[in-house]
Design a protein around this motif. Structure first.
Motif, PDB file in Angstrom:
ATOM      1  N   PRO A  37       0.807  -1.413  -0.003  1.00  0.00           N
ATOM      2  CA  PRO A  37      -0.074  -0.125   0.010  1.00  0.00           C
ATOM      3  C   PRO A  37       1.062   1.424   0.029  1.00  0.00           C
ATOM      4  O   PRO A  37       0.363   2.364  -0.305  1.00  0.00           O
ATOM      5  CB  PRO A  37      -0.732   0.107   1.235  1.00  0.00           C
ATOM      6  CG  PRO A  37       0.013  -1.007   2.200  1.00  0.00           C
ATOM      7  CD  PRO A  37       0.583  -2.027   1.331  1.00  0.00           C
ATOM      8  N   TRP A  38       2.258   1.055   0.302  1.00  0.00           N
ATOM      9  CA  TRP A  38       2.967   2.181   0.339  1.00  0.00           C
ATOM     10  C   TRP A  38       3.370   3.019  -1.047  1.00  0.00           C
ATOM     11  O   TRP A  38       3.656   4.139  -0.957  1.00  0.00           O
ATOM     12  CB  TRP A  38       4.210   1.736   1.071  1.00  0.00           C
ATOM     13  CG  TRP A  38       4.234   1.263   2.438  1.00  0.00           C
ATOM     14  CD1 TRP A  38       4.237   0.125   3.023  1.00  0.00           C
ATOM     15  CD2 TRP A  38       3.470   2.033   3.593  1.00  0.00           C
ATOM     16  NE1 TRP A  38       3.674  -0.273   4.253  1.00  0.00           N
ATOM     17  CE2 TRP A  38       3.450   1.063   4.571  1.00  0.00           C
ATOM     18  CE3 TRP A  38       3.008   3.288   3.705  1.00  0.00           C
ATOM     19  CZ2 TRP A  38       2.738   1.418   5.915  1.00  0.00           C
ATOM     20  CZ3 TRP A  38       2.417   3.824   4.784  1.00  0.00           C
ATOM     21  CH2 TRP A  38       2.264   2.748   6.178  1.00  0.00           C
ATOM     22  N   GLU A  39       3.376   2.047  -1.791  1.00  0.00           N
ATOM     23  CA  GLU A  39       3.881   2.553  -3.322  1.00  0.00           C
ATOM     24  C   GLU A  39       2.953   3.629  -3.719  1.00  0.00           C
ATOM     25  O   GLU A  39       3.578   4.890  -4.021  1.00  0.00           O
ATOM     26  CB  GLU A  39       3.963   1.509  -4.220  1.00  0.00           C
ATOM     27  CG  GLU A  39       5.172   0.512  -3.914  1.00  0.00           C
ATOM     28  CD  GLU A  39       5.122  -0.832  -4.651  1.00  0.00           C
ATOM     29  OE1 GLU A  39       4.365  -0.810  -5.889  1.00  0.00           O
ATOM     30  OE2 GLU A  39       5.769  -1.789  -4.420  1.00  0.00           O
ATOM     31  N   PRO A  40       1.717   3.381  -4.140  1.00  0.00           N
ATOM     32  CA  PRO A  40       0.651   4.639  -4.328  1.00  0.00           C
ATOM     33  C   PRO A  40       0.868   5.833  -3.144  1.00  0.00           C
ATOM     34  O   PRO A  40       0.758   7.002  -3.890  1.00  0.00           O
ATOM     35  CB  PRO A  40      -0.540   4.206  -4.663  1.00  0.00           C
ATOM     36  CG  PRO A  40      -0.628   2.907  -3.798  1.00  0.00           C
ATOM     37  CD  PRO A  40       0.868   2.411  -3.608  1.00  0.00           C
ATOM     38  N   LEU A  41       0.819   5.412  -2.176  1.00  0.00           N
ATOM     39  CA  LEU A  41       0.818   6.674  -1.203  1.00  0.00           C
ATOM     40  C   LEU A  41       2.089   7.459  -1.078  1.00  0.00           C
ATOM     41  O   LEU A  41       1.881   8.816  -1.162  1.00  0.00           O
ATOM     42  CB  LEU A  41       0.499   5.794   0.344  1.00  0.00           C
ATOM     43  CG  LEU A  41       0.456   6.828   1.569  1.00  0.00           C
ATOM     44  CD1 LEU A  41      -0.736   7.646   1.542  1.00  0.00           C
ATOM     45  CD2 LEU A  41       0.491   6.001   2.797  1.00  0.00           C
ATOM     46  N   VAL A  42       3.083   6.839  -1.121  1.00  0.00           N
ATOM     47  CA  VAL A  42       4.504   7.622  -1.340  1.00  0.00           C
ATOM     48  C   VAL A  42       4.716   7.998  -2.514  1.00  0.00           C
ATOM     49  O   VAL A  42       5.342   8.999  -2.712  1.00  0.00           O
ATOM     50  CB  VAL A  42       5.426   6.769  -0.629  1.00  0.00           C
ATOM     51  CG1 VAL A  42       6.813   7.379  -0.599  1.00  0.00           C
ATOM     52  CG2 VAL A  42       5.088   6.328   0.858  1.00  0.00           C
TER      53      VAL A  42
END
Length: 131
Positions: free
Chosen positions: A12-17
């Protein structure tokens, strides 16, 4: 202009960051900093050698997804939280790259995103032209 291939690990971090696990443009592949996390589980807790081995296994799989292999690696960057453990990190690195011998850096950092992470590795690979 070369096509840009984004490779995701699904966190989930890829699109968030706003980053990709890896990016391939033409014959160049850049792999983001990779740690010993396997989903929500840490592999090799307290053991920098095991963490390094797991990371390089992950890197190998990411390269395969991008159409490459470890033999295409030209550069590794290793970030460690305790440089006194450099020999364990180096031993694991050597098991994967002894005959490939990419350019490499190992630097000590004050911390990674979790205190349980002891090493993070970035990789650059260049595919050889076919023919």
């Amino acid at each position: 202009m070369s096509q840009r291939q984004l490779i995701s690990s699904g966190t989930p971090w890829e699109p968030l960051v706003g980053y990709s696990r890896a990016v391939r443009v033409g014959n160049l592949i850049e792999i983001s900093g990779t740690t010993a996390m396997d989903g929500d589980e840490l592999v090799g807790r307290g053991n920098v050698y095991e963490q390094t081995r797991f990371i390089l296994q992950k890197v190998s799989a990411i390269l395969a997804e991008a159409g490459a292999s470890l033999s295409d690696v030209v550069r590794t960057r290793m970030y460690v939280t305790d440089i006194s453990q450099w020999e364990d990190v180096g031993r694991a690195h050597g098991e994967f790259f002894r005959d490939i011998r990419p350019a490499a850096s190992m630097v000590e950092v004050s911390a990674l995103i979790s205190p349980d992470l002891l090493v993070e590795i970035e990789v650059t690979a260049v595919l050889r032209p076919v023919g």
